[in-house]
Enzyme design. Structure first.
Site, mmCIF file in Angstrom:
data_model
loop_
_atom_site.group_PDB
_atom_site.id
_atom_site.type_symbol
_atom_site.label_atom_id
_atom_site.label_comp_id
_atom_site.label_asym_id
_atom_site.label_seq_id
_atom_site.Cartn_x
_atom_site.Cartn_y
_atom_site.Cartn_z
ATOM 1 C CB SER A 99 -14.938 -13.467 -11.883
ATOM 2 O OG SER A 99 -15.509 -13.926 -13.074
ATOM 3 C CG ASP A 137 -22.828 -14.368 -10.734
ATOM 4 O OD1 ASP A 137 -23.017 -14.546 -11.952
ATOM 5 O OD2 ASP A 137 -21.696 -14.191 -10.246
ATOM 6 C CG HIS A 142 -20.094 -11.948 -12.489
ATOM 7 N ND1 HIS A 142 -19.790 -13.034 -11.691
ATOM 8 C CD2 HIS A 142 -18.929 -11.614 -13.115
ATOM 9 C CE1 HIS A 142 -18.508 -13.341 -11.832
ATOM 10 N NE2 HIS A 142 -17.970 -12.491 -12.687
#
Length: 338
Positions: free
Chosen positions: A129, A284, A313
């Site tokens: 991330s 995602d 995600h």
């Protein structure tokens, strides 16, 4: 007792022009630095996460094996351990905390790696991330230092759609009257809970919810139980100003937005010499594979390898789905053998 160490940075002038006086980086190391100082892995933290939230990818027999490698987890500015709104004295405390960029974070992490440990080569930089965004930044800023990068479920530049998603998150948090423009006397719990529910629709994929994996795989009794127990629980322990500081960094995430590349995104990508495996989550919703395909197209030594998962995600962390962890770990092992 603290389970991490503090690197004193002194007075730091940020890209914004503000000076963080007495700035610090919190970090934790795993394993031992060898005599050649060439067994180094840098593993930055993610949005709202701290070093302990990265530990799921570290372990004996794993790619990030502390018996083989010296693993450094630097905590992002704004995450509550490194210099942050919640621990900075006036005048830059709380809502007055200055804006911090990816460039600010990574150049300071580079100081930690070089000044504290005397390291000149890094075998791998990896992260999930926002940790992936910092991974890209390491690769382009220090191409002769970094040998391999594996950014997973993250991008080198925050897309306009991702920016808009975060506007919804921010609006939900700050709409709480108790927020008081960031000068709250008590935590704005309504805002934090609203923020969590906005986030819930984005963190996992449509297929994840359709298959009811929150119940069947994560052990929640119902969808509402998941929204409260997982999502609200995740954010209620965070400081709102810290969340907003990191959110600003995320929204303006761009590895070319610095004096080295002057906004030339393709030039920044082309500067990455490291062997790279770019691993978006196949499902995602805010770091989609299409962004990664564009990035890989402009990187000289990169491979595009999506994580085949319906966990959205969270296919990339923090250790939520064992199958995804195994897939990622195997890719890292193969790269480290190269």
């Amino acid at each position: 007792m603290s389970d991490h160490e503090i690197f004193e940075l002194g007075d730091v002038v940020l890209q914004s022009g503000a000076t963080l006086r007495g700035a610090t980086l919190a970090y934790k190391t795993y394993g031992k630095l060898n005599g050649r100082k060439d067994n180094v892995i840098v593993y930055p933290t993610w949005y709202s996460g701290q070093h302990v939230n990265n530990e799921w990818l570290i372990g004996r027999g794993m790619a990030l094996d502390p018996e083989r490698y010296f693993i450094i987890i630097p905590n992002m500015l704004g995450n509550g351990l490194s210099t942050s709104p919640s621990n900075t004295p006036p005048p830059y405390d709380r809502a007055r905390f200055p804006n911090v960029t990816l460039y600010d974070n990574v150049t300071l992490q580079h100081r930690l790696v070089t000044e504290k440990f005397g390291i000149e080569r890094v075998a791998l930089v990896t992260g999930w991330s926002m940790g992936a965004q910092q991974t890209f930044q390491w690769g382009c800023l220090y191409p002769d230092m970094v040998e391999r990068i594996v950014p997973f479920c993250g991008s080198a530049k925050t897309s306009r759609h991702n920016f808009v998603f975060l506007e919804g998150v921010k609006a939900a948090l700050t709409a709480d009257d108790a927020f008081q423009g960031g000068w709250y006397e008590k935590l704005p719990q309504k805002g934090l809970r609203a923020m969590a529910r906005v986030y819930a629709g984005w963190g996992f994929s449509q297929a994840f919810y359709r298959e009811q994996l929150d119940i069947k795989r994560m052990g929640y009794a119902s969808l509402e139980d998941f929204l409260v127990g997982f999502w609200e629980g995740l954010f209620l322990v965070r400081d709102p100003n810290n969340l907003l500081a990191m959110l600003w960094t995320w929204q303006r995430g761009d590895i070319s937005a610095n004096p080295v590349f002057n906004g030339n995104f393709e030039k920044a990508l082309a500067a990455v010499k490291a062997r790279a495996i770019v691993m978006p989550g196949q499902t995602d919703l805010y770091f989609p594979p299409e962004d990664s395909q564009y990035e890989v197209k402009h990187m000289p030594n990169a491979k595009f390898l999506p994580i085949p998962s319906i966990w959205g995600h969270f296919a990339g962390g923090p250790g939520t789905n064992p199958e995804d962890v195994k897939f990622l770990d195997n890719v890292l092992k193969e790269l480290m053998r190269s």
